[in-house]
Design an enzyme around this catalytic site. Structure first.
Site, PDB file in Angstrom:
ATOM      1  N   LYS A 138       0.810  -1.226   0.000  1.00 35.02           N
ATOM      2  CA  LYS A 138       0.000   0.000   0.000  1.00 35.02           C
ATOM      3  C   LYS A 138       0.843   1.276   0.000  1.00 35.02           C
ATOM      4  O   LYS A 138       0.419   2.300  -0.520  1.00 35.02           O
ATOM      5  CB  LYS A 138      -0.956   0.012   1.195  1.00 35.02           C
TER       6      LYS A 138
ATOM      7  N   GLU B 154     -10.580   6.737   4.502  1.00 34.98           N
ATOM      8  CA  GLU B 154     -11.158   5.829   5.475  1.00 34.98           C
ATOM      9  C   GLU B 154     -10.194   4.665   5.639  1.00 34.98           C
ATOM     10  O   GLU B 154      -9.313   4.455   4.807  1.00 34.98           O
ATOM     11  CB  GLU B 154     -12.517   5.291   4.995  1.00 34.98           C
TER      12      GLU B 154
ATOM     13  N   SER C  53       1.742  -9.802  -1.022  1.00 36.39           N
ATOM     14  CA  SER C  53       1.401  -8.379  -0.882  1.00 36.39           C
ATOM     15  C   SER C  53       1.790  -7.780   0.465  1.00 36.39           C
ATOM     16  O   SER C  53       1.997  -6.573   0.564  1.00 36.39           O
ATOM     17  CB  SER C  53      -0.090  -8.168  -1.131  1.00 36.39           C
TER      18      SER C  53
HETATM   19  C1  LIG Z   1      -5.056  -4.010   1.742  1.00 38.05           C
HETATM   20  C2  LIG Z   1      -4.334  -5.252   1.439  1.00 38.05           C
HETATM   21  C3  LIG Z   1      -4.727  -6.109   0.382  1.00 38.05           C
HETATM   22  C4  LIG Z   1      -5.949  -5.868  -0.452  1.00 38.05           C
HETATM   23  O1  LIG Z   1      -5.928  -4.711  -1.233  1.00 38.05           O
HETATM   24  P1  LIG Z   1      -5.794  -4.773  -2.826  1.00 38.05           P
HETATM   25  O2  LIG Z   1      -6.165  -3.383  -3.232  1.00 38.05           O
HETATM   26  O3  LIG Z   1      -6.745  -5.800  -3.328  1.00 38.05           O
HETATM   27  O4  LIG Z   1      -4.397  -5.120  -3.129  1.00 38.05           O
HETATM   28  C5  LIG Z   1      -3.955  -7.229   0.116  1.00 38.05           C
HETATM   29  N1  LIG Z   1      -2.863  -7.534   0.852  1.00 38.05           N
HETATM   30  C6  LIG Z   1      -2.463  -6.742   1.879  1.00 38.05           C
HETATM   31  C7  LIG Z   1      -1.250  -7.149   2.655  1.00 38.05           C
HETATM   32  C8  LIG Z   1      -3.174  -5.592   2.211  1.00 38.05           C
HETATM   33  O5  LIG Z   1      -2.766  -4.823   3.236  1.00 38.05           O
END
Ligand SMILES: *Cc1c(COP(=O)(O)O)cnc(C)c1O
Length: 414
Positions: free
Chosen positions: A94, A116, A383
């Site tokens: 993010k 938010e 992610s």
């Molecule tokens: C917020 C988050 C997601 C989901 O958000 P996307 O916009 O679908 O990528 C996925 N993995 C992590 C670690 C997150 O913090």
């Protein structure tokens, strides 16, 4: 390597095929037009790009490595690689778009970024970027989430952000979205809304994707350097869809690369409110200012959704995902809570990497692909890291995985 900011889609009105666009009050449309124009200038501006590249490298720690998960590969009979977004500063992808949005806000002369947050991940990433760039930051958060996600609330406060409790309705993410939106409408001049995924009205789905496309652009080069080839399969989890679009966008023209998006099946796909499989079970419609696949209830309101991964429980997906589904370029599947938790432990114990429960959905799906006999290599977008999830996992799944003694916290004898 493709330029990060050059993608053919969407059209000038922000449509990916029939999806996307901007369905918002006219006074807000003026502000969106201003943001679209400013972003257009930024993406052509070598100074802006150089500043973003500098922060990616020296602040976030990019490029994030690709790791060949050999233990997991051997055990499951398929070649698994991980794009390590979990190693970024703040622990997830993010920060990539929050830095871009903060720099854009600065360029537009805004004083404050607002957003938010549900679990607090977007709030923490934005508060981090705001602190660095020198902006005020207001984060709207439901009272229920404030109580549940205490460590992230503390992080945001330490970083200097205001956390504004939302006290109406169910006091969670949906109400927080409404509150942030209202606050933005009340003053769209000094503040800017920093959306947390590839969702919302144009230009956000395009802009957030472009900021996240650093993931795929790096991965494409890194993977070829490591193996001499492109990956045969890509896998990423899809909440709103930003980490997935970030990885996928560099490979869309590589038709030999199979691309898989993974939605949360939660406790059950059969029951409304027990999953968040927006693209798998939803229908095209309009919510939160854009058209996409979404889950609606009988009244046409956003459905209550659920996933063990709070970052994935959103009742829609970014419009480009809807388009990619319809044209068949990306296949969308699901992993449920139990599969994700099993993958959480599997990656932790096979490779020494504790993944976020969100990312564990992608790992779970890759293991299912392996079981189905998929050939070649799989590149998973990891992610985020799982530090934020460890207490929850031990409390709820500790017994099942043989670590329940940790639930009874030790007290020293007196
Ligand atoms: C917020 C988050 C997601 C989901 O958000 P996307 O916009 O679908 O990528 C996925 N993995 C992590 C670690 C997150 O913090």
């Amino acid at each position: 390597m493709k330029n990060t900011f050059e993608h053919a889609l969407p059209d000038a009105q922000g449509f990916f095929g029939e999806y996307g666009g901007s369905f918002i009050p006219s006074e807000l449309q003026l502000v969106m037009d201003e943001i679209t124009q400013a972003y257009d200038e930024c993406r052509r501006d070598p100074e802006f790009q150089a500043e973003l590249a500098r922060l990616y490298k020296h602040f976030v720690g990019r490029p994030s490595p690709i790791f060949h998960a050999e233990n997991l590969s051997r055990k499951h009979g398929v070649d698994i690689y991980l794009k390590r977004e979990d190693l970024n500063h703040t622990g997830a992808h993010k920060i990539n778009h929050c830095l871009g949005e903060a720099l854009l806000a600065k360029k537009l002369g805004k004083k404050k970024v607002i957003a938010e947050t549900g679990a607090g991940q977007h709030g923490v990433a934005l508060a981090t970027a705001a602190a660095l760039v020198g902006l005020e930051c207001d984060i709207y958060m439901g009272e229920v989430d404030i109580a549940k996600e205490h460590p992230n609330v503390v992080r945001m406060r330490i970083l200097g952000a205001n956390v504004i409790p939302v006290t109406h309705g169910r006091k969670t993410l949906k109400e927080a979205v409404d509150a942030a939106f209202e606050a933005y409408l009340a003053d769209p001049i000094t503040q800017i809304y920093a959306i947390g995924s590839v969702v919302g009205p144009h230009p956000f789905p395009m802009m957030v994707r472009d900021f996240q496309s650093i993931i795929g652009n790096e991965a494409r080069v890194q993977f070829q350097e490591m193996t001499g080839k492109l990956p045969d399969n890509l896998v990423a989890c899809v909440g709103g869809g930003s980490n997935a679009m970030g990885l996928f966008s560099a490979f869309l023209d590589d038709t030999d690369v199979a691309i898989h998006g993974v939605e949360p099946a939660g406790r059950s796909l059969e029951q409304e409110g027990e999953h968040a499989a927006s693209i798998t079970l939803g229908e095209p419609g309009v919510m939160h200012g854009f058209k996409s696949y979404m889950l609606k209830d009988a009244q046409g309101e956003p459905q209550e959704v659920y996933s063990v991964a709070s970052g994935l429980d959103y009742p829609a997906v970014g419009p480009q995902h809807s388009y990619l589904k319809d044209i068949g370029r990306v296949k969308y599947g699901t992993a449920d809570d139990n599969e994700a938790i099993a993958a959480f432990f599997e990656l932790s114990r096979q490779e020494g990497i504790i993944p976020a429960i969100e990312s564990s959905h992608a790992v779970a799906y890759a293991l299912k692909l392996a079981q189905q006999g998929v050939k070649g290599s799989i590149l998973i977008n990891l992610s985020g890291r799982g530090d934020k999830d460890i207490d929850f996992v031990v409390e709820n799944y500790g017994a099942q995985y043989g670590i329940s003694e940790l639930v009874r916290r030790y007290t020293l004898p007196t």
